[in-house]
Design an enzyme around this catalytic site. Structure first.
Site, PDB file in Angstrom:
ATOM      1  N   SER A   1     -13.752 -51.043   9.653  1.00 39.71           N
ATOM      2  CA  SER A   1     -14.591 -52.234   9.865  1.00 39.71           C
ATOM      3  C   SER A   1     -15.772 -52.270   8.905  1.00 39.71           C
ATOM      4  O   SER A   1     -16.305 -51.222   8.514  1.00 39.71           O
ATOM      5  CB  SER A   1     -15.122 -52.186  11.298  1.00 39.71           C
ATOM      6  OG  SER A   1     -16.089 -53.189  11.498  1.00 39.71           O
TER       7      SER A   1
ATOM      8  N   TYR B   1     -19.824 -48.645  17.973  1.00 46.02           N
ATOM      9  CA  TYR B   1     -18.521 -49.113  17.486  1.00 46.02           C
ATOM     10  C   TYR B   1     -18.337 -48.735  16.010  1.00 46.02           C
ATOM     11  O   TYR B   1     -17.339 -48.110  15.628  1.00 46.02           O
ATOM     12  CB  TYR B   1     -18.396 -50.628  17.675  1.00 46.02           C
ATOM     13  CG  TYR B   1     -17.225 -51.213  16.928  1.00 46.02           C
ATOM     14  CD1 TYR B   1     -15.921 -50.934  17.339  1.00 46.02           C
ATOM     15  CD2 TYR B   1     -17.412 -52.008  15.803  1.00 46.02           C
ATOM     16  CE1 TYR B   1     -14.841 -51.444  16.632  1.00 46.02           C
ATOM     17  CE2 TYR B   1     -16.339 -52.524  15.107  1.00 46.02           C
ATOM     18  CZ  TYR B   1     -15.047 -52.233  15.527  1.00 46.02           C
ATOM     19  OH  TYR B   1     -13.987 -52.738  14.827  1.00 46.02           O
TER      20      TYR B   1
ATOM     21  N   LYS C   1     -15.758 -45.875  14.142  1.00 50.34           N
ATOM     22  CA  LYS C   1     -14.818 -46.175  13.053  1.00 50.34           C
ATOM     23  C   LYS C   1     -15.087 -45.285  11.838  1.00 50.34           C
ATOM     24  O   LYS C   1     -14.164 -44.845  11.163  1.00 50.34           O
ATOM     25  CB  LYS C   1     -14.922 -47.659  12.660  1.00 50.34           C
ATOM     26  CG  LYS C   1     -14.387 -48.609  13.720  1.00 50.34           C
ATOM     27  CD  LYS C   1     -12.868 -48.612  13.719  1.00 50.34           C
ATOM     28  CE  LYS C   1     -12.276 -49.460  14.819  1.00 50.34           C
ATOM     29  NZ  LYS C   1     -10.814 -49.492  14.809  1.00 50.34           N
TER      30      LYS C   1
HETATM   31  N1  UFG Z   1     -22.542 -65.087  17.994  1.00 52.38           N
HETATM   32  C1  UFG Z   1     -23.365 -65.994  18.627  1.00 52.38           C
HETATM   33  N2  UFG Z   1     -23.061 -66.363  19.894  1.00 52.38           N
HETATM   34  C2  UFG Z   1     -21.980 -65.882  20.566  1.00 52.38           C
HETATM   35  C3  UFG Z   1     -21.136 -64.965  19.903  1.00 52.38           C
HETATM   36  C4  UFG Z   1     -21.447 -64.584  18.613  1.00 52.38           C
HETATM   37  O1  UFG Z   1     -24.370 -66.457  18.062  1.00 52.38           O
HETATM   38  O2  UFG Z   1     -21.771 -66.241  21.728  1.00 52.38           O
HETATM   39  C5  UFG Z   1     -22.853 -64.685  16.615  1.00 52.38           C
HETATM   40  C6  UFG Z   1     -23.095 -63.186  16.493  1.00 52.38           C
HETATM   41  O3  UFG Z   1     -24.438 -62.877  16.732  1.00 52.38           O
HETATM   42  C7  UFG Z   1     -22.646 -62.930  15.055  1.00 52.38           C
HETATM   43  C8  UFG Z   1     -21.573 -63.987  14.798  1.00 52.38           C
HETATM   44  O4  UFG Z   1     -21.742 -64.974  15.805  1.00 52.38           O
HETATM   45  O5  UFG Z   1     -23.701 -63.178  14.198  1.00 52.38           O
HETATM   46  C9  UFG Z   1     -20.167 -63.428  14.897  1.00 52.38           C
HETATM   47  O6  UFG Z   1     -20.052 -62.740  16.140  1.00 52.38           O
HETATM   48  P1  UFG Z   1     -18.672 -62.244  16.722  1.00 52.38           P
HETATM   49  O7  UFG Z   1     -18.962 -61.650  18.076  1.00 52.38           O
HETATM   50  O8  UFG Z   1     -17.655 -63.316  16.623  1.00 52.38           O
HETATM   51  O9  UFG Z   1     -18.225 -61.129  15.703  1.00 52.38           O
HETATM   52  P2  UFG Z   1     -19.031 -59.816  15.296  1.00 52.38           P
HETATM   53  O10 UFG Z   1     -19.601 -60.105  13.950  1.00 52.38           O
HETATM   54  O11 UFG Z   1     -19.960 -59.314  16.301  1.00 52.38           O
HETATM   55  O12 UFG Z   1     -17.877 -58.750  15.358  1.00 52.38           O
HETATM   56  C10 UFG Z   1     -16.873 -58.714  14.441  1.00 52.38           C
HETATM   57  C11 UFG Z   1     -15.697 -57.931  14.999  1.00 52.38           C
HETATM   58  C12 UFG Z   1     -16.053 -56.486  15.130  1.00 52.38           C
HETATM   59  C13 UFG Z   1     -16.636 -55.996  13.843  1.00 52.38           C
HETATM   60  C14 UFG Z   1     -17.844 -56.806  13.490  1.00 52.38           C
HETATM   61  C15 UFG Z   1     -18.519 -56.333  12.261  1.00 52.38           C
HETATM   62  O13 UFG Z   1     -15.314 -58.447  16.246  1.00 52.38           O
HETATM   63  O14 UFG Z   1     -14.908 -55.756  15.453  1.00 52.38           O
HETATM   64  O15 UFG Z   1     -17.394 -58.131  13.299  1.00 52.38           O
HETATM   65  O16 UFG Z   1     -19.864 -56.729  12.321  1.00 52.38           O
HETATM   66  F1  UFG Z   1     -17.014 -54.732  13.927  1.00 52.38           F
END
Ligand code: UFG
Length: 336
Positions: free
Chosen positions: A124, A148, A152
């Site tokens: 990741s 997390y 990894k």
């Molecule tokens: N976000 C919001 N509101 C929400 C959900 C997400 O504003 O309800 C924002 C988060 O803060 C982030 C972006 O949208 O900035 C993307 O969030 P996601 O939860 O969709 O994805 P992540 O970036 O947290 O996670 C993904 C993968 C992980 C990986 C990560 C790396 O799911 O497995 O990217 O940062 F590790």
């Protein structure tokens, strides 16, 4: 003299009932390989296993893994099975180390015992933590900021050590944000609970979910919301097939970022969802979410050089468009 067809590679896909794993099984099957799924179905779905057999089992059960490698005559492994919620990992760190690191310990032990030496691992961009600069290339320091990402990175170190000790050949594929779903609409993204931005924004827009919370509007980014590199899940799946081919052809070890090279902010995702669905996304501004770096964008150059991989789906509206039908409101039954 008769020519027998070349033996189709049999690939153990751990976590093959999950979102990225199931898309990968479809891509492996299209490439003429046999995906054998190993999944405990705790977060995956049996009905997503459609391109080969499903073996139910836990990642930490090394004896069972060894038995499956032997009985299914496995040539190579693609390892997806892991917990993958950044927020949950901050709340439940031991659970993440137990499953993600414990699973890798059992898998490597089983592979060594059975002489299976080819492994593609689902790593990741979270292993980079808060990068000094973007786009991120593979030479940059890995300093994860949440359990997390740390779990990894530990797995990457374990593979490096196994390579020196007993000749494991591996690819660590560092994904950026997997998004969208199968363009032929055979597979979808289904998480329970759903925490990912695009599904939640689609549900909010279509009235099937709560208003979206925008986590942080004061980041040092152009519009103040977090920037991510959203890569289509079918592109990711294809990259795994290319990585496996490269390893089987003698390349490796490989450490590759998988992204598009383009950053998209949370606000820009909301705009895309509005264009695709025709509905505004009801939302409210909320505090930052723990463990979220402000900006993660890949430099995809190394994967292009090594694998010839380039993302095919780069238009965010198309990526959102492939996911959207799965989050439509269920047809209402007429009330008599
Ligand atoms: N976000 C919001 N509101 C929400 C959900 C997400 O504003 O309800 C924002 C988060 O803060 C982030 C972006 O949208 O900035 C993307 O969030 P996601 O939860 O969709 O994805 P992540 O970036 O947290 O996670 C993904 C993968 C992980 C990986 C990560 C790396 O799911 O497995 O990217 O940062 F590790």
């Amino acid at each position: 003299m008769t020519h027998l067809p070349a033996k189709a590679a049999r690939v153990l896909v751990t976590g093959g009932a999950g979102y990225i794993g199931s898309h990968c099984c479809k891509a492996l099957s299209r490439a003429g390989m046999v995906p054998v799924v190993y999944d405990n179905l705790s977060r995956g779905h049996a009905d997503a296993v459609r391109w080969g057999p499903l073996v139910k089992g836990d990642m930490r059960d090394g004896d069972r893994l060894a038995q499956v490698l032997k009985e299914e005559r496995i040539d190579a492994v693609i390892h997806f099975a892991a917990f993958a919620y950044v927020g949950e990992s901050v709340q439940e760190p031991q659970m993440y180390y137990d499953n993600n690191v414990g699973g890798m310990i059992a898998l490597l032990g089983a592979m060594q015992r059975e002489g299976v030496k080819t492994l593609v691992f689902s790593s990741s961009c979270a292993t980079y933590g808060v990068p000094d600069r973007v786009p991120i290339d593979e030479t940059m320091a890995q300093a994860p900021i949440n359990p997390y990402g740390r779990s990894k990175l530990i797995c990457e170190w374990m593979m490096e050590d196994a390579a020196s000790a007993w000749g494991l050949n591996y690819a660590a594929l560092r994904y950026f944000n997997a998004a969208g779903s199968d363009p032929e609409f055979e597979l979808s993204e289904r998480h329970d609970p759903e925490t990912h931005l695009i599904p939640l924004a689609l549900m909010a827009a279509q009235g099937t979910g709560a208003p979206l919370q925008v986590f942080g509007t004061d980041y040092p980014t152009p519009d103040g919301t977090c920037v991510r590199d959203y890569i289509h899940v079918s592109d990711l799946a294809r990259a795994h097939v290319l990585a496996l081919d490269a390893l089987r052809g003698g390349a490796g070890p490989l450490k590759l970022n998988l992204g598009t090279g383009t950053g998209t902010s949370v606000q820009e995702i909301l705009d895309a969802v509005e264009r695709v669905t025709g509905h505004a996304v009801p939302h409210q501004n909320s505090p930052r979410r723990a463990g979220d770096p402000p900006e993660l964008v890949a430099n995809p150059g190394h994967a292009r050089e090594v694998l010839g991989f380039e993302a095919r789906w780069t238009n965010i509206d198309e990526i959102v468009g492939h996911a959207a039908p799965w989050f439509m409101e269920a047809p209402k039954v007429a009330q008599g």
